[in-house]
Design a protein around this motif. Structure first.
Motif, PDB file in Angstrom:
ATOM      1  N   HIS A   1       0.843  -1.201   0.000  1.00 36.47           N
ATOM      2  CA  HIS A   1       0.000   0.000   0.000  1.00 36.47           C
ATOM      3  C   HIS A   1       0.880   1.254   0.000  1.00 36.47           C
ATOM      4  O   HIS A   1       0.819   2.095   0.912  1.00 36.47           O
ATOM      5  CB  HIS A   1      -0.931   0.000   1.218  1.00 36.47           C
ATOM      6  N   LYS A   2       1.731   1.378  -1.020  1.00 37.80           N
ATOM      7  CA  LYS A   2       2.701   2.472  -1.079  1.00 37.80           C
ATOM      8  C   LYS A   2       2.033   3.843  -1.205  1.00 37.80           C
ATOM      9  O   LYS A   2       2.496   4.822  -0.619  1.00 37.80           O
ATOM     10  CB  LYS A   2       3.656   2.252  -2.257  1.00 37.80           C
ATOM     11  N   ASN A   3       0.950   3.922  -1.986  1.00 42.08           N
ATOM     12  CA  ASN A   3       0.281   5.211  -2.166  1.00 42.08           C
ATOM     13  C   ASN A   3      -0.317   5.722  -0.858  1.00 42.08           C
ATOM     14  O   ASN A   3      -0.209   6.910  -0.528  1.00 42.08           O
ATOM     15  CB  ASN A   3      -0.814   5.088  -3.225  1.00 42.08           C
TER      16      ASN A   3
ATOM     17  N   SER B   1      -9.709  12.743   1.982  1.00 42.48           N
ATOM     18  CA  SER B   1      -9.048  11.928   0.972  1.00 42.48           C
ATOM     19  C   SER B   1      -8.317  10.751   1.602  1.00 42.48           C
ATOM     20  O   SER B   1      -8.393   9.604   1.114  1.00 42.48           O
ATOM     21  CB  SER B   1      -8.060  12.787   0.172  1.00 42.48           C
ATOM     22  N   LEU B   2      -7.612  11.013   2.708  1.00 43.24           N
ATOM     23  CA  LEU B   2      -6.892   9.945   3.411  1.00 43.24           C
ATOM     24  C   LEU B   2      -7.864   8.910   3.958  1.00 43.24           C
ATOM     25  O   LEU B   2      -7.623   7.706   3.879  1.00 43.24           O
ATOM     26  CB  LEU B   2      -6.061  10.541   4.541  1.00 43.24           C
ATOM     27  N   SER B   3      -8.986   9.381   4.482  1.00 43.03           N
ATOM     28  CA  SER B   3      -9.987   8.471   5.034  1.00 43.03           C
ATOM     29  C   SER B   3     -10.580   7.564   3.960  1.00 43.03           C
ATOM     30  O   SER B   3     -10.778   6.367   4.181  1.00 43.03           O
ATOM     31  CB  SER B   3     -11.098   9.283   5.714  1.00 43.03           C
ATOM     32  N   ARG B   4     -10.844   8.123   2.777  1.00 44.10           N
ATOM     33  CA  ARG B   4     -11.397   7.315   1.680  1.00 44.10           C
ATOM     34  C   ARG B   4     -10.404   6.240   1.245  1.00 44.10           C
ATOM     35  O   ARG B   4     -10.787   5.083   1.007  1.00 44.10           O
ATOM     36  CB  ARG B   4     -11.758   8.215   0.487  1.00 44.10           C
ATOM     37  N   ARG B   5      -9.138   6.626   1.139  1.00 39.93           N
ATOM     38  CA  ARG B   5      -8.129   5.644   0.706  1.00 39.93           C
ATOM     39  C   ARG B   5      -7.938   4.560   1.770  1.00 39.93           C
ATOM     40  O   ARG B   5      -7.739   3.381   1.446  1.00 39.93           O
ATOM     41  CB  ARG B   5      -6.814   6.360   0.428  1.00 39.93           C
ATOM     42  N   ASN B   6      -8.023   4.951   3.033  1.00 42.81           N
ATOM     43  CA  ASN B   6      -7.876   3.963   4.104  1.00 42.81           C
ATOM     44  C   ASN B   6      -9.065   2.999   4.123  1.00 42.81           C
ATOM     45  O   ASN B   6      -8.898   1.792   4.323  1.00 42.81           O
ATOM     46  CB  ASN B   6      -7.764   4.682   5.456  1.00 42.81           C
TER      47      ASN B   6
END
Length: 279
Positions: free
Chosen positions: A75-77, A119-124
């Motif tokens: 999960h590099k991104n 944005s961070l929450s959506r990716r997580n």
């Protein structure tokens, strides 16, 4: 028989990967939650203790370890985005310490922290943490419960053994820790310090110090049971207030101090810390 073993092994690996992703999602989620509460405090002024919680969640080596785990699991991104976000949050915490809540709130608004947080929450949330796929290759949960699926694969049995052994080891370590804390040598002293609690930071003086805890004289009382941060001579220790009496609090450190810290505080800094006697 070989096919059965291979099948169980595959299910175990899949379950283990899923468990790793769920743990990663939870750890990243804790940083997100603490950041959300911090932003709410900046906007409303309510909940000053969220600053201390965010500071703890942003500290190394915990964050560095989390970033490496994300990379190791592919999960590099998310790791790169989290690293940038953590750096930003550390800047805001520093700004709050130096400039206060309102100035930091304006800075957070200029930095568009809310958008980055979303944005961070959506990716997580997109991390593959879910129940095993159902029959037919669809990404839906099967009729059996996740626990039943894991039980049939032998994973829960395996983890059950680990938990039992780990529980016995943890119990023994806890007992030994209590014995060590009671035996820790105490020193009367006069060491300037600061205490950070739910209501902010205040100057204080350590009058009794050991590896296991400290007695601190301060002006503003702190409630028994509250967790605080003690800063002295460039060192930081986290402890819980176990006694509050006559302008003094007694702390039990959550982690025993290294002997080098005691030596530095009591013997290497005669100009700032006066040692009176050992107990």
């Amino acid at each position: 028989m070989l096919l059965v073993v291979l099948g169980l092994s595959t299910q175990s690996v899949q379950a283990s990967d899923n468990l790793s992703n769920c743990r990663l999602q939870n750890d990243v989620g804790n940083i997100i939650m603490n950041s959300q509460e911090f932003l709410k405090y900046l906007e409303t002024g309510s909940g000053a203790n969220t600053v201390l919680r965010l500071e703890r969640s942003l500290k190394d080596p915990g964050v560095s370890g989390l970033l490496q785990r994300l990379i190791d699991n592919g999960h590099k991104n998310l790791a790169a985005q989290l690293q940038s976000f953590v750096k930003q949050q550390r800047q805001l915490v520093f700004s709050h310490e130096k400039s206060g809540r309102r100035t930091t709130a304006a800075t957070a608004l200029d930095m568009r922290v809310k958008g980055q947080l979303s944005s961070l929450s959506r990716r997580n949330t997109a991390l593959p943490c879910r129940a095993p796929a159902g029959a037919g290759g669809h990404n839906s949960v099967s009729g059996r419960s996740v626990a039943q699926s894991l039980l049939e694969s032998g994973v829960l049995y395996f983890f059950g053994i680990i938990l039992v052994v780990g529980g016995l080891a943890a119990g023994g370590m806890a007992w030994w820790s209590q014995v060590s804390m009671r035996r820790a040598k105490r020193y009367s002293c006069m060491i300037p310090c600061s205490v950070v609690g739910a209501e902010g930071r205040q100057a204080a003086v350590i009058v009794d110090l050991s590896r296991a805890g400290a007695i601190v004289d301060l002006k503003k009382s702190i409630a028994q049971g509250e967790e605080v941060e003690l800063n002295f001579l460039g060192e930081t220790a986290t402890g819980r207030v176990v006694r509050n009496k006559n302008g003094s609090i007694t702390l039990n450190f959550l982690t025993m101090l290294n002997t080098a810290v005691i030596d530095k505080a009591l013997f290497d800094e005669p100009e700032t810390g006066l040692v009176l006697a050992g107990k």
